[in-house]
Design an enzyme around this catalytic site. Structure first.
Site, PDB file in Angstrom:
ATOM      1  N   SER A 116       0.835  -1.196   0.000  1.00 12.95           N
ATOM      2  CA  SER A 116       0.000   0.000   0.000  1.00 12.95           C
ATOM      3  C   SER A 116       0.872   1.250   0.000  1.00 12.95           C
ATOM      4  CB  SER A 116      -0.960  -0.066   1.194  1.00 12.95           C
ATOM      5  OG  SER A 116      -2.012   0.862   1.081  1.00 12.95           O
ATOM      6  N   ASP A 170      -9.978  -5.219  -4.062  1.00 11.80           N
ATOM      7  CA  ASP A 170      -9.393  -4.194  -3.194  1.00 11.80           C
ATOM      8  C   ASP A 170     -10.267  -2.940  -3.215  1.00 11.80           C
ATOM      9  OD1 ASP A 170      -7.789  -2.272  -1.897  1.00 11.80           O
ATOM     10  OD2 ASP A 170      -5.948  -3.236  -2.595  1.00 11.80           O
ATOM     11  N   HIS A 201      -7.836  -5.756   0.259  1.00 14.21           N
ATOM     12  CA  HIS A 201      -6.589  -5.034   0.509  1.00 14.21           C
ATOM     13  C   HIS A 201      -5.797  -5.822   1.547  1.00 14.21           C
ATOM     14  CE1 HIS A 201      -4.156  -1.480   0.010  1.00 14.21           C
ATOM     15  NE2 HIS A 201      -4.126  -1.242   1.317  1.00 14.21           N
TER      16      HIS A 201
END
Length: 227
Positions: A116, A170, A201
């Site tokens: 991320s 996600d 995610h």
């Protein structure tokens, strides 16, 4: 620059390390977030790798109404591409790389990994870095749109191996963000591999096994058998 070195978690092999992975966590997490992934990678003992998991600094996050969290940079929800703090964090990560070089690990045996926000940083530092690095492992992430490829890349890392993985479901960073980064880097001639998985995610076991095999290939040109 940050006023002091980043605190970190370190996982060392049983013998002298021959390579280093600097793994950058996502927003709101810390350096312990991916610590448990190390044994699941199933790296062979013949490839001793040190894993470094730094903690991002705590800062006020504009998108969270000023609430503080560990983050590599601030951001807004308005779609602005501005990411205050990204260069400051980049300096701190470069300091970690230099520390490993000073400890005797060549730059081309140092690999950047990130999830991320951490993946944004891995791209930002890895594509800019003036010495050839071992690779970039980018998980559930994207390359910052504000960084044009021609400006972002250094000649030393034009051939850097890159592995991107992303969740098909996600909801934090949509699959399309990762796919657009993958296509841009592929079209620019980068040595990049892509995998996506039916998940959100997060990471999954199949992805971790792919990561392990890729790390072995990149760091030692060896192969390990699939389960």
């Amino acid at each position: 620059m940050l006023s002091s070195p980043l605190p970190l978690v370190e996982v060392n092999p049983s013998s002298k390390p021959e390579a280093v992975v600097i793994w950058l966590h996502g927003l709101g997490a810390d350096g312990h977030d991916f610590e448990a992934v190390v044994p699941a990678l199933q790296l062979p003992e013949a490839l001793p790798v040190r894993f470094i998991f730094p903690h991002a600094p705590e800062m006020a996050i504009t998108a969270f109404g000023g609430e503080r969290a560990r983050a590599w940079f601030d951001f807004e929800t308005s779609g602005s591409s501005a990411m205050p703090g990204i260069d400051r964090s980049a300096h701190a990560i470069k300091d970690l790389i230099q520390q490993e070089i000073d400890n005797g690990i060549p730059a081309d045996r140092i690999l950047l990994a990130g999830f991320s926000q951490g993946g944004v940083m891995a791209f930002h530092v890895g594509l800019h870095y003036p010495k050839a690095l071992a690779g970039i492992l980018a998980l559930s992430t994207f390359r910052a749109e504000a960084l044009e490829l021609d400006d972002a890349s250094s000649a030393a890392n034009r051939n850097i191996p890159i592995l991107m993985c992303h969740g098909q479901r996600d909801e934090v960073l949509p699959l399309s963000l990762g796919e657009s980064t993958y296509r841009a880097l592929q079209q620019a001639g980068y040595n990049i591999e892509w995998h996506d998985y039916p998940m959100g995610h997060e990471v999954c076991l199949e992805e971790i096994r792919i990561m392990g095999r890729w790390l072995v290939r990149v760091l030692s040109d060896q192969e390990i058998s699939a389960d």
